[in-house]
Design a protein around this motif. Structure first.
Motif, PDB file in Angstrom:
ATOM      1  N   PHE A  19       0.828  -1.204   0.000  1.00 47.76           N
ATOM      2  CA  PHE A  19       0.000   0.000   0.000  1.00 47.76           C
ATOM      3  C   PHE A  19       0.865   1.257   0.000  1.00 47.76           C
ATOM      4  O   PHE A  19       0.613   2.203  -0.763  1.00 47.76           O
ATOM      5  CB  PHE A  19      -0.939   0.000   1.217  1.00 47.76           C
ATOM      6  N   LEU A  20       1.886   1.293   0.854  1.00 44.64           N
ATOM      7  CA  LEU A  20       2.739   2.479   0.923  1.00 44.64           C
ATOM      8  C   LEU A  20       3.507   2.708  -0.378  1.00 44.64           C
ATOM      9  O   LEU A  20       3.598   3.846  -0.857  1.00 44.64           O
ATOM     10  CB  LEU A  20       3.710   2.363   2.097  1.00 44.64           C
ATOM     11  N   LEU A  21       4.059   1.659  -0.944  1.00 46.10           N
ATOM     12  CA  LEU A  21       4.783   1.810  -2.201  1.00 46.10           C
ATOM     13  C   LEU A  21       3.850   2.208  -3.338  1.00 46.10           C
ATOM     14  O   LEU A  21       4.194   3.059  -4.167  1.00 46.10           O
ATOM     15  CB  LEU A  21       5.526   0.526  -2.546  1.00 46.10           C
ATOM     16  N   GLY A  22       2.668   1.620  -3.390  1.00 43.22           N
ATOM     17  CA  GLY A  22       1.703   1.951  -4.437  1.00 43.22           C
ATOM     18  C   GLY A  22       1.203   3.380  -4.332  1.00 43.22           C
ATOM     19  O   GLY A  22       1.108   4.094  -5.335  1.00 43.22           O
ATOM     20  N   SER A  23       0.882   3.820  -3.117  1.00 47.22           N
ATOM     21  CA  SER A  23       0.398   5.191  -2.946  1.00 47.22           C
ATOM     22  C   SER A  23       1.507   6.204  -3.236  1.00 47.22           C
ATOM     23  O   SER A  23       1.250   7.264  -3.820  1.00 47.22           O
ATOM     24  CB  SER A  23      -0.175   5.391  -1.548  1.00 47.22           C
ATOM     25  N   SER A  24       2.758   5.881  -2.871  1.00 46.67           N
ATOM     26  CA  SER A  24       3.871   6.778  -3.181  1.00 46.67           C
ATOM     27  C   SER A  24       4.075   6.888  -4.688  1.00 46.67           C
ATOM     28  O   SER A  24       4.297   7.983  -5.225  1.00 46.67           O
ATOM     29  CB  SER A  24       5.163   6.287  -2.534  1.00 46.67           C
ATOM     30  N   ALA A  25       4.013   5.773  -5.392  1.00 44.03           N
ATOM     31  CA  ALA A  25       4.167   5.785  -6.847  1.00 44.03           C
ATOM     32  C   ALA A  25       3.037   6.566  -7.507  1.00 44.03           C
ATOM     33  O   ALA A  25       3.256   7.306  -8.471  1.00 44.03           O
ATOM     34  CB  ALA A  25       4.224   4.357  -7.383  1.00 44.03           C
ATOM     35  N   ALA A  26       1.803   6.424  -6.990  1.00 45.10           N
ATOM     36  CA  ALA A  26       0.669   7.162  -7.557  1.00 45.10           C
ATOM     37  C   ALA A  26       0.840   8.660  -7.350  1.00 45.10           C
ATOM     38  O   ALA A  26       0.552   9.458  -8.261  1.00 45.10           O
ATOM     39  CB  ALA A  26      -0.635   6.677  -6.925  1.00 45.10           C
ATOM     40  N   LEU A  27       1.298   9.077  -6.174  1.00 38.93           N
ATOM     41  CA  LEU A  27       1.506  10.502  -5.931  1.00 38.93           C
ATOM     42  C   LEU A  27       2.593  11.065  -6.838  1.00 38.93           C
ATOM     43  O   LEU A  27       2.483  12.190  -7.343  1.00 38.93           O
ATOM     44  CB  LEU A  27       1.870  10.740  -4.468  1.00 38.93           C
ATOM     45  N   LEU A  28       3.658  10.301  -7.057  1.00 40.78           N
ATOM     46  CA  LEU A  28       4.726  10.765  -7.946  1.00 40.78           C
ATOM     47  C   LEU A  28       4.255  10.834  -9.393  1.00 40.78           C
ATOM     48  O   LEU A  28       4.674  11.704 -10.155  1.00 40.78           O
ATOM     49  CB  LEU A  28       5.947   9.859  -7.832  1.00 40.78           C
TER      50      LEU A  28
END
Length: 122
Positions: A19-28
């Motif tokens: 979840f953290l990696l996916g949300s970080s990638a989406a924000l970037l």
């Protein structure tokens, strides 16, 4: 060979990390470059060359590091100290002490002598 069951803690850790990696990638991916112009009345400076940036951001810290290293090591080298790790101790470290070991220490002269010991009393 048997397959070990996965614990619930491991599953929770994998879910949280995903979840953290996916949300970080989406924000970037959503974030874009700023499209603002220079404000009215502000100067628009020229671009800095890469060589100048490397000299300022790399050369100055490197020069300061070398200067500090020289200020630390040069006095010790002038005094003739060994700078290598695990170097043998310099002779005559006991300033004012005996030169050939404890053989030069004064031995007690008699029963009331103060030489040669700590003179502990009970």
């Amino acid at each position: 060979m048997s397959i070990q069951p996965v614990s619930s803690r491991t599953v929770a850790l994998v879910r949280r990390t995903t979840f953290l990696l996916g949300s970080s990638a989406a924000l970037l991916a959503v974030a874009g470059p700023a499209s603002a112009d220079v404000a009215d009345g502000w100067s628009n400076p020229e671009d800095v060359s890469a060589v100048h940036a490397l000299l300022v951001l790399g050369g100055i810290p490197l020069a300061l590091g070398l200067l500090i290293t020289a200020l630390v090591y040069v006095p010790a080298m002038i005094r003739g100290e060994r700078l290598a790790p695990n170097a043998p101790l310099v002779e005559n470290q006991w300033i004012g002490g005996p030169r050939r070991g404890t053989a030069e220490l004064a031995a007690p002269d008699g029963a009331d002598s103060q030489a040669g010991g700590a003179s502990a009393r009970w």
